[in-house]
Write a protein that holds these residues in place. Structure first.
Motif, short mmCIF file in Angstrom:
data_model
loop_
_atom_site.label_atom_id
_atom_site.label_comp_id
_atom_site.label_asym_id
_atom_site.label_seq_id
_atom_site.Cartn_x
_atom_site.Cartn_y
_atom_site.Cartn_z
N VAL A 2 0.71 -0.70 -0.30
CA VAL A 2 0.05 0.11 -0.13
C VAL A 2 1.27 1.48 0.24
O VAL A 2 1.20 1.20 1.03
CB VAL A 2 -1.15 0.42 1.46
CG1 VAL A 2 -1.89 1.51 1.01
CG2 VAL A 2 -1.34 -1.66 1.46
N ILE A 3 0.69 2.29 -0.90
CA ILE A 3 2.00 3.14 -0.72
C ILE A 3 0.66 4.56 -0.11
O ILE A 3 -0.26 4.79 -0.16
CB ILE A 3 1.70 3.72 -2.61
CG1 ILE A 3 1.87 2.55 -3.41
CG2 ILE A 3 2.43 5.04 -2.39
CD1 ILE A 3 3.91 2.78 -3.32
N PRO A 4 1.88 4.97 0.80
CA PRO A 4 1.11 5.90 1.47
C PRO A 4 1.32 7.24 0.51
O PRO A 4 1.48 7.67 -0.61
CB PRO A 4 1.92 6.60 2.61
CG PRO A 4 3.09 5.26 2.70
CD PRO A 4 2.47 4.70 1.21
N VAL A 5 0.47 7.71 1.44
CA VAL A 5 -0.62 9.09 0.70
C VAL A 5 -0.98 10.95 1.21
O VAL A 5 -0.49 10.58 2.69
CB VAL A 5 -2.17 9.18 -0.93
CG1 VAL A 5 -1.81 8.70 -1.37
CG2 VAL A 5 -2.93 8.69 0.22
N GLU A 6 -0.26 11.70 0.83
CA GLU A 6 0.08 12.97 0.88
C GLU A 6 -1.61 13.31 1.55
O GLU A 6 -1.91 14.24 2.15
CB GLU A 6 1.01 13.84 0.77
CG GLU A 6 1.97 13.52 2.28
CD GLU A 6 3.32 15.08 1.70
OE1 GLU A 6 3.36 16.20 0.87
OE2 GLU A 6 4.70 14.55 1.54
N THR A 7 -2.25 13.35 0.39
CA THR A 7 -2.97 13.71 0.10
C THR A 7 -4.10 13.21 -0.45
O THR A 7 -3.94 11.90 -0.70
CB THR A 7 -3.12 15.08 -1.33
OG1 THR A 7 -2.51 14.26 -2.83
CG2 THR A 7 -2.56 16.77 0.11
N ALA A 8 -5.50 13.14 -0.39
CA ALA A 8 -6.40 12.46 -1.23
C ALA A 8 -8.43 12.77 -0.79
O ALA A 8 -8.60 13.43 -0.70
CB ALA A 8 -7.27 11.11 0.05
N THR A 9 -8.72 12.70 -2.45
CA THR A 9 -10.16 13.14 -2.67
C THR A 9 -11.13 11.73 -1.28
O THR A 9 -11.27 11.18 -1.64
CB THR A 9 -9.58 12.87 -4.41
OG1 THR A 9 -9.59 14.28 -4.53
CG2 THR A 9 -11.96 13.47 -3.84
N ILE A 10 -12.35 12.41 -0.95
CA ILE A 10 -13.18 11.83 0.16
C ILE A 10 -13.91 12.59 0.18
O ILE A 10 -14.36 13.44 -0.12
CB ILE A 10 -11.90 12.07 1.58
CG1 ILE A 10 -12.69 13.69 2.35
CG2 ILE A 10 -10.93 11.92 1.90
CD1 ILE A 10 -12.28 13.21 3.46
N TYR A 19 -20.23 15.58 0.74
CA TYR A 19 -19.94 16.17 0.77
C TYR A 19 -18.13 15.67 0.35
O TYR A 19 -17.88 14.88 0.92
CB TYR A 19 -18.98 16.85 1.90
CG TYR A 19 -20.13 18.30 3.18
CD1 TYR A 19 -19.87 19.39 2.86
CD2 TYR A 19 -21.38 17.57 3.16
CE1 TYR A 19 -20.73 20.29 2.73
CE2 TYR A 19 -21.74 18.34 4.21
CZ TYR A 19 -22.33 19.82 3.77
OH TYR A 19 -22.73 21.04 4.09
N THR A 20 -17.58 16.09 -0.47
CA THR A 20 -16.59 15.80 -1.89
C THR A 20 -15.08 16.82 -1.61
O THR A 20 -15.53 17.72 -1.39
CB THR A 20 -16.60 15.25 -2.64
OG1 THR A 20 -17.43 14.02 -2.45
CG2 THR A 20 -14.96 14.68 -3.54
N ALA A 21 -14.68 16.54 -1.24
CA ALA A 21 -13.30 17.35 -1.38
C ALA A 21 -11.43 16.73 -1.21
O ALA A 21 -11.59 15.41 -0.83
CB ALA A 21 -12.85 18.57 0.23
N THR A 22 -10.57 16.97 -1.48
CA THR A 22 -9.44 16.98 -1.96
C THR A 22 -8.50 17.32 -0.63
O THR A 22 -8.82 18.99 -0.31
CB THR A 22 -8.74 17.45 -3.27
OG1 THR A 22 -9.11 16.46 -4.27
CG2 THR A 22 -7.39 16.51 -3.16
N VAL A 23 -8.27 16.54 0.48
CA VAL A 23 -7.39 17.32 1.54
C VAL A 23 -6.36 16.18 1.53
O VAL A 23 -5.97 15.20 1.69
CB VAL A 23 -8.47 16.83 2.61
CG1 VAL A 23 -9.95 17.49 2.42
CG2 VAL A 23 -8.56 15.82 2.63
N TYR B 8 -0.04 9.13 4.26
CA TYR B 8 -1.03 8.30 5.29
C TYR B 8 -1.61 7.32 4.93
O TYR B 8 -1.63 6.70 3.30
CB TYR B 8 -2.24 9.24 5.61
CG TYR B 8 -3.70 8.26 5.86
CD1 TYR B 8 -3.75 7.48 7.30
CD2 TYR B 8 -4.42 8.03 4.96
CE1 TYR B 8 -5.21 7.69 7.83
CE2 TYR B 8 -5.87 6.77 4.88
CZ TYR B 8 -5.96 6.82 6.91
OH TYR B 8 -7.08 6.54 6.94
N ALA B 9 -1.25 5.80 5.01
CA ALA B 9 -1.65 4.16 4.68
C ALA B 9 -2.73 3.30 4.93
O ALA B 9 -2.34 3.82 6.21
CB ALA B 9 -0.46 3.75 4.24
N ALA B 10 -3.97 3.23 4.97
CA ALA B 10 -4.70 2.19 5.42
C ALA B 10 -4.89 1.08 5.12
O ALA B 10 -5.84 1.15 3.93
CB ALA B 10 -6.05 3.09 5.13
#
Lengths: 172, 291
Positions: A2-10, A19-23, B8-10
């Motif tokens: 699993v590649i860790p991410v600094e931002t994500a669209t949730i 509510y959708t946003a990239t955080v 962050y990883a889940a």
């Protein structure tokens, strides 16, 4: 891996609305509610899990939104103080009880108290004063001295049990 | 934004979680309930590069009984431990200790394994694990091991956990017949960090004398404290108020707490002396109920 991410669209469902946003991953749920959803009823006091002002419901349980990251709430349901009153503005019985019992002064802490009370009374509709006091230890109020908040929670419980009718707002 | 930037990883499986912890080593932190970690992040006292969130790992969220043990897996939140019918019936000492952790909002989110891995000297479960002779189940790429509290808790907020290791469960033995346990603590308000707490375990032989006693204290040092001298006082004697008072006196000589802003060493020693008989009386009363 699993590649860790600094931002994500949730997407988070807040008070029934998605509510959708990239955080950024480091954005707390509290900041997401205030900044991305524009729901500023959730207040931030200490931002380290002591004061309870930021209490919201995450999947029906009361949590501190300053200690949960928005990215963790992706796909989940949140309820804030904005979700309490009816769409026409009629106060929720808990809000009405706080008003009538004078359970707020500056009101900074109030949304946290309301959400804690909402979750608490769902699980325990007929609490003793001791149980009310123990539950409220997770929320700090610097104005009221708590007496009227405890009275308001007991009053709200009675209203929600249908033992007391809510008075119309206004009048005297 | 309060915390410093992190990635962050889940992961969905425990193997993926361990893989991440091994890959990032000291740069990674496990995020479970976040009730201790996130305050440290918000204050930037901790600035890990990667957070491995275990909340999406499948399973590990139910308390189970297996071959004489109760296992509390890593996603079990305090509120589950507080209300678990299994714990309340078979190990009520665990439920009563968990009930005293933080406030409702914290217990809704925080995990029992997370509290143990954080190793705050004022935390309840390390002392309960010690008094019940429980184990901390730790997984890594090398496999699984079950670690005693004595080996796991090293000092304030410090455990034997190495990079790449993950606490996957707490293991509590079921109580043998004629034994019981109790937990009491003193905090200035419910939910505050306790100043001192005692977990007590008593096992009587058939004649009614104490075959084994275990006393673990929290809040009197960097790790849970095993009161060996007081245990020796109890062993071989019949439970009585006088005996418990003698054990309390021994404990107050035996502990060596530090003073801090919350309480002086002298006051903590006093609390230990007051709480020991309370915990022992409670455990003894439970033995009475079983007969």
């Amino acid at each position: 891996m699993v590649i860790p991410v600094e931002t994500a669209t949730i997407t988070v469902t807040v008070d029934g609305r998605p509510y959708t946003a990239t955080v950024e991953a480091r954005k707390t749920l509290a900041d997401f509610l205030r900044e991305e959803c524009g729901l500023t009823g959730t207040h931030l006091g200490c931002e380290h899990g002591v004061c309870g002002a930021c209490t919201v419901l995450l999947n029906d349980s009361a949590v501190r939104s300053c200690l949960t990251f928005a990215i963790q709430a992706d796909g989940q349901e949140v309820m804030t103080v904005e979700g309490l009153a009816a769409p026409d503005g009629t106060l929720h019985p808990i809000q009405q009880a706080f008003w009538e019992n004078h359970a707020l002064q500056c009101a900074f802490c109030t949304s946290g108290f309301l959400m804690t009370t909402y979750a608490f009374l769902k699980e325990n509709p007929n609490p003793s004063e001791e149980e009310i006091r123990e539950t409220l230890t997770g929320n700090i109020c610097r104005c009221t001295g708590y007496q009227n908040i405890v009275a308001a929670v007991a009053d709200a419980a009675a209203r929600l049990r249908g033992e007391k009718h809510t008075q119309p707002v206004g009048g005297v | 934004m309060k915390p410093a930037t992190f990635s962050y990883a889940a992961p969905r499986t425990v193997e993926e979680a361990i893989e991440l912890l091994e890959a990032y080593g000291d740069d990674a932190k496990v995020l479970a309930g976040g009730q201790s970690l996130v305050p440290l992040l918000n204050m930037r006292l901790a600035q890990p590069k990667v957070l491995v969130d275990i909340n999406a790992v499948e399973g590990f969220d139910e308390i189970v009984e297996e071959e004489g043990f109760v296992y509390v897996p890593m996603r079990v939140r305090h509120v589950q431990g507080e209300r678990s019918p299994l714990l309340r019936e078979k190990l009520p000492v665990v439920s009563e200790a968990v009930h005293q952790i933080g406030h409702p909002q914290i217990r809704n989110r925080g995990t029992m394994c997370g509290s143990v891995a954080h190793a705050d000297p004022a935390s309840e479960l390390p002392a309960v694990l010690m008094a019940l002779d429980g184990r901390i189940v730790v997984k890594s790429g090398d496999g699984e091991e079950q670690i005693t509290p004595e080996d796991f808790f090293l000092t304030y907020l410090t455990t034997s956990l190495q990079p790449g290791q993950l606490v996957t469960a707490l293991r509590f033995p079921l109580l043998p017949p004629n034994s019981s346990a109790a937990f009491v603590e003193f905090a200035q308000r419910p939910g505050d960090f306790a100043l001192c707490g005692v977990a007590a375990y008593l096992h009587l032989d058939e004649g009614g004398t104490i075959a084994e006693a275990r006393l673990a204290l929290m809040g009197v040092g960097g790790t849970p404290f095993c009161a060996e001298q007081a245990e020796a006082v109890l062993q071989g004697e019949r439970p009585s108020a006088a005996l418990f008072a003698e054990a309390a006196e021994t404990v107050s000589q035996e502990v060596d707490p530090d003073s801090d802003i919350h309480a002086s060493a002298e006051y903590r020693r006093h609390l230990a002396k007051v709480l020991i008989p309370q915990a022992l009386e409670m455990a003894a009363a439970r033995l009475g109920e079983e007969r």
